[in-house]
Design a protein around this motif. Structure first.
Motif, PDB file in Angstrom:
ATOM      1  N   SER A 168      39.284  38.669  42.526  1.00  0.00           N
ATOM      2  CA  SER A 168      38.980  37.462  43.275  1.00  0.00           C
ATOM      3  C   SER A 168      37.494  37.172  43.240  1.00  0.00           C
ATOM      4  O   SER A 168      36.681  38.059  42.972  1.00  0.00           O
ATOM      5  CB  SER A 168      39.435  37.633  44.732  1.00  0.00           C
ATOM      6  OG  SER A 168      39.021  36.566  45.538  1.00  0.00           O
ATOM      7  N   HIS A 174      42.756  35.654  42.145  1.00  0.00           N
ATOM      8  CA  HIS A 174      43.339  35.451  40.815  1.00  0.00           C
ATOM      9  C   HIS A 174      44.650  36.219  40.684  1.00  0.00           C
ATOM     10  O   HIS A 174      45.662  35.683  40.239  1.00  0.00           O
ATOM     11  CB  HIS A 174      42.370  35.908  39.729  1.00  0.00           C
ATOM     12  CG  HIS A 174      41.162  35.041  39.593  1.00  0.00           C
ATOM     13  ND1 HIS A 174      41.239  33.676  39.495  1.00  0.00           N
ATOM     14  CD2 HIS A 174      39.844  35.352  39.521  1.00  0.00           C
ATOM     15  CE1 HIS A 174      40.015  33.165  39.372  1.00  0.00           C
ATOM     16  NE2 HIS A 174      39.157  34.162  39.396  1.00  0.00           N
ATOM     17  N   THR A 224      45.388  31.006  40.204  1.00  0.00           N
ATOM     18  CA  THR A 224      46.263  32.173  40.230  1.00  0.00           C
ATOM     19  C   THR A 224      46.711  32.511  38.814  1.00  0.00           C
ATOM     20  O   THR A 224      47.233  31.658  38.108  1.00  0.00           O
ATOM     21  CB  THR A 224      47.500  31.892  41.114  1.00  0.00           C
ATOM     22  OG1 THR A 224      47.057  31.559  42.433  1.00  0.00           O
ATOM     23  CG2 THR A 224      48.402  33.101  41.179  1.00  0.00           C
ATOM     24  N   TRP A 225      46.517  33.755  38.429  1.00  0.00           N
ATOM     25  CA  TRP A 225      46.844  34.166  37.061  1.00  0.00           C
ATOM     26  C   TRP A 225      48.329  34.484  36.925  1.00  0.00           C
ATOM     27  O   TRP A 225      48.969  34.991  37.853  1.00  0.00           O
ATOM     28  CB  TRP A 225      46.049  35.403  36.672  1.00  0.00           C
ATOM     29  CG  TRP A 225      44.580  35.154  36.535  1.00  0.00           C
ATOM     30  CD1 TRP A 225      43.940  33.956  36.545  1.00  0.00           C
ATOM     31  CD2 TRP A 225      43.553  36.143  36.372  1.00  0.00           C
ATOM     32  NE1 TRP A 225      42.592  34.119  36.385  1.00  0.00           N
ATOM     33  CE2 TRP A 225      42.318  35.453  36.283  1.00  0.00           C
ATOM     34  CE3 TRP A 225      43.551  37.530  36.298  1.00  0.00           C
ATOM     35  CZ2 TRP A 225      41.105  36.113  36.114  1.00  0.00           C
ATOM     36  CZ3 TRP A 225      42.353  38.203  36.127  1.00  0.00           C
ATOM     37  CH2 TRP A 225      41.134  37.502  36.036  1.00  0.00           C
TER      38      TRP A 225
END
Length: 428
Positions: A168, A174, A224-225
């Motif tokens: 993050s 993330h 967001t991954w």
């Protein structure tokens, strides 16, 4: 006529669970409300959508006579009339269609289909790969040293969240990764620890409260991954950085640490990209495994194009193919309802055991399914086993149109099997 059934429901969120409440309007059941949780919806209601109650495609129905059905909903058993049963099916179709659509959308958007789902303690996620204990310790050490509260370099991205590593910038997360460690057995065999991708509940709450109209809008490198991107980033950027950083400060061998990574990858060709007919076999095996444990009948609409396309694909197979007895045994078993061994022992004219005879049997199955509303799952299993054997053992002449047709009908059937094996059967 007034509807006999109403369903109020909460749809699932990413990695979350939904539920529903079924209410009946007849005098006999007036006031009866049946609550179903996430597992009940997936395990009981999800199969046989858009089929009639008397087709035997829904696992929570048992037909008693022409006009009455025994229905199992959660822990409740009811006797419904055919009108009530039809209304219930229509309601369930509407709810489950949206339910299924959202779950598939979650998996597609988060790119998680290729990873094994795991759930333990309070954590849920997907296995990306595994590493040795030594490497995981260094990954945690690096995350602690480069906590985003301790500096502003490009690598100050981390924050510990219980056992997880939180990637993050301090504003928006993330991804979360954590080790799969069993309290009774802290390490996996060979000192390996699975690295799990988790879309943490904290992250989901932030997404829900954010300015985005839907959580999907935040998916990406700056937001967001996905599971796929997280894995790529860990293997190509984070772990090499960790190894390089600590190998300069100690006697740790870079080569030894890299060798501790066990990567889980699929060597399958994507269905849309298949040009070698044998590359269809792994997908057909997935479908066959699904059919083998499928206890209900299956809607004929799912199978008609499939039977036709694959019969056309294997039609021009060299007659010298091995295992003709296995092929004919499967196909005659559908007609005679005996075991393969009993059928073969009763065939007196072995001259008929030719590949042309097998194709004639397949053509009969194609004609039969075109006149059926539903199909016995065992029949579909046997026919799929036959297609697999021919594709893996035969010399087949086929046109591009035949191959394209086979790929086109394979995709929705395989996606159906993938969804049910992933989400329906674990909840039964």
């Amino acid at each position: 006529m007034k509807k006999k059934v109403a369903i109020a429901y909460n749809l699932p969120k990413p990695f979350g669970e939904g539920n529903c409440e079924i209410e009946f309007g007849s005098i006999i059941f007036r006031g009866l409300k049946i609550y179903l949780n996430h597992q009940d919806i997936l395990g009981q209601l999800m199969t046989g959508l858009h089929t009639q109650p008397n087709w035997g495609c829904r696992r929570f129905f048992k037909q008693l006579d022409k006009n009455n059905f025994e229905v199992y909903l959660g822990q409740t058993t009811l006797i419904l009339s055919d009108i009530e049963a039809t209304d219930l099916c229509l309601c369930i179709d509407g709810v489950c269609q949206e339910y299924k659509k959202l779950i598939i959308e979650f998996e597609n958007t988060l790119e998680t289909w290729d990873f094994e789902f795991v759930k333990f303690s309070e954590s849920r996620g997907f296995i990306l790969f595994s590493v040795r204990q030594e490497l995981w310790n260094l990954m945690q050490q690096f995350a602690n040293e480069f906590d985003y509260t301790k500096g502003k370099s490009e690598w100050h991205l981390f924050h510990r969240h219980n056992t997880s590593i939180r990637v993050s910038r301090g504003i928006r997360d993330h991804t979360f990764i954590f080790p799969k460690i069993d309290k009774n057995s802290p390490l996996l065999p060979n000192n390996q620890i699975n690295i799990i991708y988790e879309l943490n509940d904290v992250n989901l709450q932030l997404l829900d409260r954010g300015k985005f109209t839907s959580w999907q809008q935040d998916i990406g490198v700056r937001g967001t991954w996905t599971a796929r991107y997280t894995k790529q980033w860990l293997l190509e950027k984070y772990i090499p950085k960790v190894i390089n950083y600590y190998s300069q400060k100690s006697q740790i061998s870079e080569a030894e640490l890299l060798a501790t990574i066990t990567n889980y990858t699929s060597d399958r060709t994507l269905i849309q990209e298949i040009d070698n007919i044998r590359d269809l076999a792994p997908y057909l095996r997935d479908i066959q495994s699904w059919l083998h444990i499928y206890i209900e009948n299956i809607s004929g609409s799912l199978l008609k194009a499939y039977y036709q396309a694959y019969t056309n694909l294997v039609r021009n197979t060299d007659s010298s193919i091995t295992g003709i007895d296995y092929i004919v045994g499967n196909l005659r078993r559908i007609e005679w309802k005996n075991t393969q061994e009993e059928i073969l022992s009763n065939i007196t004219d072995w001259k008929n055991l030719t590949f042309k005879y097998a194709i004639d049997c397949l053509d009969k199955q194609v004609a039969r399914i075109n006149n059926c509303e539903y199909e016995n799952s065992l029949n579909a299993d046997l026919i799929t086993r036959t297609f697999i054997w021919i594709i893996e053992n035969g010399k087949i002449s086929f046109s591009q149109a035949q191959l394209n047709g086979a790929k086109q009908v394979l995709l929705p059937l395989w996606e159906q099997s993938r969804f049910e094996m992933r989400h329906v059967y674990p909840n039964r």
